[in-house]
Design an enzyme around this catalytic site. Structure first.
Site, PDB file in Angstrom:
ATOM      1  N   ASP A   1      12.001   4.002   1.276  1.00 46.09           N
ATOM      2  CA  ASP A   1      13.403   3.940   0.844  1.00 46.09           C
ATOM      3  C   ASP A   1      13.518   4.355  -0.627  1.00 46.09           C
ATOM      4  OD1 ASP A   1      12.346   1.694  -0.352  1.00 46.09           O
ATOM      5  OD2 ASP A   1      13.948   0.336   0.280  1.00 46.09           O
ATOM      6  N   SER A   2      12.364   4.637  -1.273  1.00 45.76           N
ATOM      7  CA  SER A   2      12.384   5.281  -2.590  1.00 45.76           C
ATOM      8  C   SER A   2      13.135   6.607  -2.503  1.00 45.76           C
ATOM      9  CB  SER A   2      10.956   5.521  -3.091  1.00 45.76           C
ATOM     10  OG  SER A   2      10.169   6.140  -2.084  1.00 45.76           O
TER      11      SER A   2
ATOM     12  N   ASP B 200      10.571   3.096   6.540  1.00 39.94           N
ATOM     13  CA  ASP B 200      10.856   1.972   5.629  1.00 39.94           C
ATOM     14  C   ASP B 200      12.264   1.447   5.937  1.00 39.94           C
ATOM     15  OD1 ASP B 200      10.251   0.270   3.583  1.00 39.94           O
ATOM     16  OD2 ASP B 200      10.390   1.772   1.983  1.00 39.94           O
TER      17      ASP B 200
ATOM     18  N   LYS C 143       8.212  -0.660   7.993  1.00 40.23           N
ATOM     19  CA  LYS C 143       7.838  -1.532   6.868  1.00 40.23           C
ATOM     20  C   LYS C 143       9.076  -2.305   6.443  1.00 40.23           C
ATOM     21  CE  LYS C 143       7.188   0.045   2.384  1.00 40.23           C
ATOM     22  NZ  LYS C 143       8.141  -0.789   1.626  1.00 40.23           N
TER      23      LYS C 143
ATOM     24  N   GLU D 168      10.379  -5.535   3.404  1.00 40.50           N
ATOM     25  CA  GLU D 168       9.991  -6.235   2.173  1.00 40.50           C
ATOM     26  C   GLU D 168      10.163  -7.744   2.309  1.00 40.50           C
ATOM     27  OE1 GLU D 168      12.120  -4.609  -1.198  1.00 40.50           O
ATOM     28  OE2 GLU D 168      11.384  -2.578  -0.804  1.00 40.50           O
TER      29      GLU D 168
ATOM     30  N   GLU E 120       2.770  -4.411  -4.469  1.00 42.55           N
ATOM     31  CA  GLU E 120       3.309  -3.565  -5.544  1.00 42.55           C
ATOM     32  C   GLU E 120       3.376  -4.345  -6.859  1.00 42.55           C
ATOM     33  OE1 GLU E 120       6.798  -1.299  -4.531  1.00 42.55           O
ATOM     34  OE2 GLU E 120       7.122  -0.655  -6.609  1.00 42.55           O
TER      35      GLU E 120
HETATM   36  O1  KIV Z   1       9.847   3.123  -0.791  1.00 42.83           O
HETATM   37  C1  KIV Z   1       8.693   3.354  -1.181  1.00 42.83           C
HETATM   38  O2  KIV Z   1       8.345   4.463  -1.598  1.00 42.83           O
HETATM   39  C2  KIV Z   1       7.741   2.237  -1.159  1.00 42.83           C
HETATM   40  C3  KIV Z   1       6.400   2.472  -1.771  1.00 42.83           C
HETATM   41  C4  KIV Z   1       6.507   2.435  -3.235  1.00 42.83           C
HETATM   42  C5  KIV Z   1       5.390   1.523  -1.263  1.00 42.83           C
HETATM   43  O3  KIV Z   1       8.060   1.202  -0.661  1.00 42.83           O
END
Ligand code: KIV
Length: 297
Positions: A58-59, A97, A127, A129, A196
């Protein structure tokens, strides 16, 4: 890591990395390489480089869509990017994510959105959080048959509650809490865990305590694997980057110079050259010109 193959007709295609193989990598001390990707071109290059896991992070909200946090990216935007990544790779695991809002409301919502990642995005796993309130979400998604990667430490979707993008677990009490959360996520069924911005000794103790692999980003060398954001490691992100980022290239400079050269060539007429153009048979050209000279009434 050697890549196994499966036969499809006469062709040999690299087999998808299986989760038990990932667990073997931890047991054997083979470090796991994970990178983010958001489109087919990036994902294809990551696979060619030998990456084990491609995370459609989600970055993307920040590095692709230009937001100033990860919070605004939507399920539909994440699915669009996940589809283009999953189409491009054979061997690496593709992890979708779960964006902010996709799993916070209820277990049912979390399962529904995880299923969308697999069915519509072609992801292999998802994934999410956090631990605590998120543990039932992890259990529900795992029970639906979708493997879950956890994420602890600096969890960017909680940036406001955490008071900014800061390292986490830097007091004895907070480090203990991180270890407990990591064990709880493993117990809930996670197959791996991103750590992280966590102090090296804390990440090291968590890695020792877990049977599932830890993938660090700013969590030191003891983790079972490492992950970086594509744009950060390739030098596409300009301005401030986190302490843990290592730039392996300066693509922003390469791209800026190439684009400036194109603009200059267009202005001067140096592009296109003869070799970039198409001709046509002389008789057809003559007929065309004659036709122009003698338009049909
Ligand atoms: O969204 C992302 O890129 C991440 C990584 C930094 C692990 O969660």
């Amino acid at each position: 890591m050697s890549t196994s193959h499966t036969n499809v007709g006469d062709a040999q295609v690299p087999a998808k990395l299986a989760i038990p193989e990932l667990l073997d990598m931890k047991r054997q001390g083979t470090r796991i390489a994970m990178v983010t990707a958001y489109d087919s071109a990036g994902a294809r290059l990551a696979e060619a480089a030998g990456v084990d896991i491609v995370l459609v992070g989600d970055s993307a909200a920040m590095v692709v869509l230009g937001h100033d946090s990860t919070l605004p990216v939507t399920m539909d935007e994440m699915l669009f990017m996940t589809r283009s990544v999953s189409r491009a790779v054979e061997h690496p695991l593709v992890v979708g994510d779960m964006p902010f809002g996709a799993y916070q409301v209820s277990d049912a919502d979390a399962v529904r959105n995880a299923i969308r990642f697999v069915k519509e995005g072609g992801a292999d796993t998802v994934k999410l959080e956090g631990a605590g309130r998120m543990l039932p979400r992890v259990r529900s998604i795992v029970e639906s048959g979708i493997p879950v990667m956890g994420h602890l430490g600096l969890t960017p979707q909680s940036v406001t509650a955490l008071g900014g993008y800061k390292a986490q677990g830097r007091t004895a009490a907070k480090a203990k809490r991180l270890l407990e959360d990591a064990l709880a996520l493993q117990e809930a069924g996670c197959y791996s865990l991103v750590l992280e911005a966590v102090p090296t000794p804390v990440a090291s103790r968590i890695t020792e305590a877990l049977t599932i692999p830890t993938i660090g980003i700013g969590a030191g060398p003891a983790c079972d694997g490492q992950v970086l954001v594509y744009h950060d490691l390739l030098g596409l992100t300009e301005g401030h980057t986190a302490r843990f980022v290592k730039r392996y290239a300066d693509l922003a400079t390469v791209i800026r110079e190439a684009l400036a050269a194109f603009v200059a060539d267009v202005r001067s007429g140096a592009y296109p050259e003869e070799r970039h153009t198409y001709g046509m048979p002389a008789d057809e050209l003559a007929a065309f010109e004659a036709d122009l000279g003698n338009p049909v009434a």
